[in-house]
Each structure stands twice: as C-alpha cells, then as structure tokens.
Design a protein around this motif. Structure first.
Motif, PDB file in Angstrom:
ATOM      1  N   ARG A  32      34.283   8.978   0.095  1.00  0.00           N
ATOM      2  CA  ARG A  32      34.084   8.467   1.437  1.00  0.00           C
ATOM      3  C   ARG A  32      33.412   9.528   2.300  1.00  0.00           C
ATOM      4  O   ARG A  32      33.827  10.674   2.323  1.00  0.00           O
ATOM      5  N   GLN A  33      32.355   9.123   2.984  1.00  0.00           N
ATOM      6  CA  GLN A  33      31.619  10.080   3.794  1.00  0.00           C
ATOM      7  C   GLN A  33      32.448  10.488   5.008  1.00  0.00           C
ATOM      8  O   GLN A  33      32.972   9.624   5.728  1.00  0.00           O
ATOM      9  N   PRO A  34      32.593  11.792   5.254  1.00  0.00           N
ATOM     10  CA  PRO A  34      33.332  12.230   6.448  1.00  0.00           C
ATOM     11  C   PRO A  34      32.633  11.766   7.713  1.00  0.00           C
ATOM     12  O   PRO A  34      31.414  11.636   7.770  1.00  0.00           O
ATOM     13  N   SER A  35      33.428  11.504   8.748  1.00  0.00           N
ATOM     14  CA  SER A  35      32.864  11.021  10.010  1.00  0.00           C
ATOM     15  C   SER A  35      32.189  12.121  10.806  1.00  0.00           C
ATOM     16  O   SER A  35      31.302  11.852  11.615  1.00  0.00           O
ATOM     17  N   GLY A  36      32.612  13.362  10.632  1.00  0.00           N
ATOM     18  CA  GLY A  36      32.032  14.468  11.379  1.00  0.00           C
ATOM     19  C   GLY A  36      32.772  14.813  12.652  1.00  0.00           C
ATOM     20  O   GLY A  36      32.423  15.803  13.320  1.00  0.00           O
ATOM     21  N   TRP A  37      33.794  14.031  13.002  1.00  0.00           N
ATOM     22  CA  TRP A  37      34.540  14.336  14.221  1.00  0.00           C
ATOM     23  C   TRP A  37      35.250  15.683  14.119  1.00  0.00           C
ATOM     24  O   TRP A  37      35.328  16.433  15.105  1.00  0.00           O
ATOM     25  N   GLY A  38      35.792  15.985  12.955  1.00  0.00           N
ATOM     26  CA  GLY A  38      36.498  17.261  12.787  1.00  0.00           C
ATOM     27  C   GLY A  38      35.589  18.450  13.010  1.00  0.00           C
ATOM     28  O   GLY A  38      35.951  19.410  13.711  1.00  0.00           O
ATOM     29  N   LYS A  39      34.383  18.402  12.422  1.00  0.00           N
ATOM     30  CA  LYS A  39      33.424  19.495  12.623  1.00  0.00           C
ATOM     31  C   LYS A  39      32.993  19.585  14.081  1.00  0.00           C
ATOM     32  O   LYS A  39      32.780  20.683  14.614  1.00  0.00           O
ATOM     33  N   LEU A  40      32.863  18.434  14.737  1.00  0.00           N
ATOM     34  CA  LEU A  40      32.422  18.433  16.122  1.00  0.00           C
ATOM     35  C   LEU A  40      33.439  19.131  17.023  1.00  0.00           C
ATOM     36  O   LEU A  40      33.087  20.041  17.793  1.00  0.00           O
ATOM     37  N   TRP A  41      34.695  18.730  16.931  1.00  0.00           N
ATOM     38  CA  TRP A  41      35.714  19.336  17.793  1.00  0.00           C
ATOM     39  C   TRP A  41      35.970  20.796  17.428  1.00  0.00           C
ATOM     40  O   TRP A  41      36.236  21.627  18.307  1.00  0.00           O
ATOM     41  N   ALA A  42      35.893  21.117  16.141  1.00  0.00           N
ATOM     42  CA  ALA A  42      36.061  22.519  15.749  1.00  0.00           C
ATOM     43  C   ALA A  42      34.936  23.379  16.302  1.00  0.00           C
ATOM     44  O   ALA A  42      35.161  24.500  16.785  1.00  0.00           O
TER      45      ALA A  42
END
Length: 427
Positions: free
Chosen positions: A27-37
């Motif tokens: 499943r492709q990650p949404s990218g929210w985690g990288k964004l907030w980090a």
C-alpha cells in the motif's frame, strides 16, 4: 491388407503450465507522516538558531544588535542541523554534496543575479558620483570574508529548512501529479515569504503594511525559483550556493566594505519607506520571468514525490523455476504428411534442431514436406520451419501436398457437412 483406421489422432504432448509467483503490492504511503515530521523538524531548526542568538545577546549584554560573527555561527550550525534532519527523514540523495545539476541550477538563476545586480550597480554609481557617502572599513578584507561565511550560512540554513524540509515534506504528500508538485512549490514559497514578514511594526500605517506585503511577494517569487531549481536538479547544495551568492552580492558594499552589522529590518518609515516600497515593486516586476523559468524546470522533472518518499514495490510476477516444457531431445510439433491410417494431416513431432540451418536441410527426410511450424511451439527456435514474411503481412496458409488434399476430400465424403438451421426453427 489395409491397416485399421483409428478414430482418434495421436495424443499431442501439451506444454505444462508455467507457474507464476505474483508479489503482493504494498500500500502506497499517504505522505502525511513525512509532511508533519518535516514541518516539526523545520520548526526545531529555527528554534535552535533562535536559542543560539538569544544566548549570544545575553552574554554580550546588548539585546538590540546581533554581531555578524554570532549570526554566522548560528546560521551555519542551524544549517548543519537541518541537513542532519533531512538525512534522518530519508533525503540522502539531495543532502549528498554533488556537482550534478550545478550547471542547470546556475543557468536558471542567471536572471536572479541580473535583476538584483541592477541595484548593486545603482548603489555603486551613487557612491562613485558622491550622492551617497560611505566610509570603507580598515579591516574590509576580513569583513568581506566574514560576510561570505555569513551569506553561506544563511543560504545553507534557509534552503535546508524551506526547500530541504518543507518542500520535500509537501512533495511527499502532494507530488504524485504535476499539479501537486506545483501546489507544493507554491505553498513552500508562500511559507518562505511569510518568514520575511515583520509583525512587530503594526498594522496602523498603510505604508508599513504595503512594504510588508511586497516583501512577502518578493521573497516568495525568489523562493519559487529556488524551489523549481531543487525539483529539477535534486541538489540542495546548488540552491544553497545560489542563495548565498545572491545575498553576498547584495550586501557586499553596505555590509562588507562598511563596518556595519547585517540588518533584518525589511520596512522603514517616512521617505525611506517610500523608497523601499518602490524597490520591492520594481524587484517583483523584474522577477516575473521566474514564473516561466520555474514552469519549464518543474515540467521537466514532475511528478516527483520528493526525496523523503521511498516506495519500494515487491518483485513483480516472475516465472517459477520449472523444467523446460520440451527437453532438447524431445520432438516438437510441426505439420507433416498424414500418418498411416489417418485420412487427414495431423500434428506430428520432429526433433528440435540444434545444428546450423544448412545441416538441418541436409538431415531432413526426403519424403516429408517442409511446412511452417506452430508459432507458439515451446522449445523450438524462432527460425525453424517458419517462412519469412513482412512484419505486418497476413499469415501464410500451410502448404498442402496432393496427398493431403486427397485425404481431406475423402474425409469430407465420410463425414457429411452439418446443415445449419435458422434460429427460429426448432428441431
């Protein structure tokens, strides 16, 4: 004595099915985690620089002016910390010093230096003609060297935080399409412009508000060009050097040759405020080509989900390790003459040739006519018994011998054709 006629053709050896291993798609990650980090680490980088500057101000006892030495140390340390944050989030490629993309980056930034260089030329002419008097410092070589270090630190810190952390965090969430890349570039440029907004001057004076707004627009347009360069070159060092070189060019006369500290005040009151407002308007007008330059750079390299986004799919379906359907000494199917006892030509088997073409022709039996082989015969070479024809030509029909045509005619006499009845006629 005639041979008895069999009612079934000889059994053909079908190719065994090839097993397939189909990997499960992640499943492709949404990218929210990288964004907030990325946003959190960017704020932490600015907090580190602020803490260093506050400690230096408290130690020197003067809380109004920060020396160039203190600012240079704080900016360089903040930039190195932000660079470590980039590597921690997975951005090793853009954080690695490399000459790749340097030529493209500096070529795209030519108009930035031309636009800002016009004001440097005007300032130099004012000094040369006596309209503006300056006193060159006695230690100007050391001050110029210190200014170079300071500008390098400013470029490194602001680019690693805004383009390295902020932009790549936005791309991890929005970069799956070209429109998303444009959105990430514009948002990061807007945040970069807001960093140059001075909220302490108040909102009661329209002149100060206009200067603040134009400074945000001018910085945002410059940030848009730098963000587009990063998207195209994937090299944070290229934009950091461009940023530092541009600041050094602007501050060379006023803070390099003159004994003065670098000021971060972007708005002024009175007549000076009007001059600064006009300066920002002219700069924004000169920056208009950045829109087309950045558009070209982004279109060449998008979509891109940034250097923080690493999505590794599992291995695609691969054939399992199974034995060949037809071993080298097995017989391969070709059209042959009708075997004894059969009225029509049936698929027979002939040995797969492993010798050159002239040897195969010499070794072929004289009483067996050559005919094209099955196109999908497994194990057989592509050129064996296959007539050459143009790529888009219609497939050729098998050549029949007189004996084969006679056998087919005899079969038609034995098995009468089936009469088709209309659809509305019942049996």
């Amino acid at each position: 004595m005639d041979q008895p006629m069999s009612t079934s053709p000889p059994a053909e050896q079908a190719a065994p099915p090839v097993a397939q291993r189909v990997g499960r798609k992640k499943r492709q990650p949404s990218g929210w985690g990288k964004l907030w980090a990325a946003f959190g680490l960017g704020v932490a980088s600015y907090a580190i620089v602020t803490i260093i500057e506050v400690i230096a101000l408290l130690r020197q006892g003067d809380t109004t002016t920060i020396s160039n030495e203190t600012m240079a140390i704080a900016e360089v340390l903040g930039g190195l910390v932000a660079l470590l944050f980039i590597v921690a989030l997975g951005g090793k490629n853009i954080a690695r010093p490399s000459l790749k993309g340097m030529g493209t980056a500096w070529k795209a930034a030519i108009w930035l230096f031309v636009a800002d260089g016009l004001f440097v030329v005007v300032e130099a002419l004012q000094v040369a003609m006596g309209f503006e008097e300056i006193e060159i410092a006695a230690n100007w070589p050391s001050r110029v060297a210190l200014l170079a270090l300071l500008c390098f630190g400013i470029g490194l810190f602001e680019e690693t935080t805004m383009r390295g952390l902020c932009l790549n965090g936005l791309l991890a969430r929005m970069g799956r399409s070209r429109g998303g890349v444009y959105g990430a570039v514009i948002l990061s440029s807007f945040f970069f412009g807001l960093l140059h907004f001075d909220p302490l001057v108040g909102f009661d004076d329209p002149l100060l508000v206009a200067q603040n707004c134009m400074k945000v627009l001018q910085s945002g347009m410059c940030g848009y060009l730098l963000a587009a360069i990063l998207v195209n070159t994937r090299n944070i060092w290229a934009v950091a050097l461009i940023h530092g070189a541009n600041d050094f060019m602007l501050l060379f006369i006023s803070n390099g040759l003159v004994d003065a500290s670098v000021s971060t005040e972007y708005v002024q009151k009175g007549e000076d405020g009007v001059v600064i407002l006009v300066l920002y308007i002219v700069l924004c007008t000169l920056y208009l080509p950045f829109i087309f330059i950045g558009r070209k750079l982004i279109n060449q390299a998008s979509p891109w989900r940034g250097d923080f986004y690493h999505y590794g799919e599992t291995q695609t379906a691969q054939p399992a390790a199974t034995p060949a359907p037809y071993p080298a000494n097995q017989r391969a199917m070709v059209y042959a003459a009708p075997p004894a006892g059969y009225p029509v030509a049936t698929p027979a088997y002939t040995r797969v040739a492993t010798t050159p073409a002239h040897a195969r022709v010499a070794a072929a039996p004289m009483n067996q006519p050559a005919a094209p082989s099955f196109a999908n015969t497994p194990g057989a070479p592509a050129s064996i018994d296959r007539p050459r024809r143009p790529r888009h030509a219609a497939p050729s029909t098998p050549w029949l011998t007189p004996e084969q045509r006679a056998a087919r005619a005899a079969l038609a006499d034995i098995i009468p054709p089936i009469e088709r009845k209309p659809d509305d006629q019942t049996l």
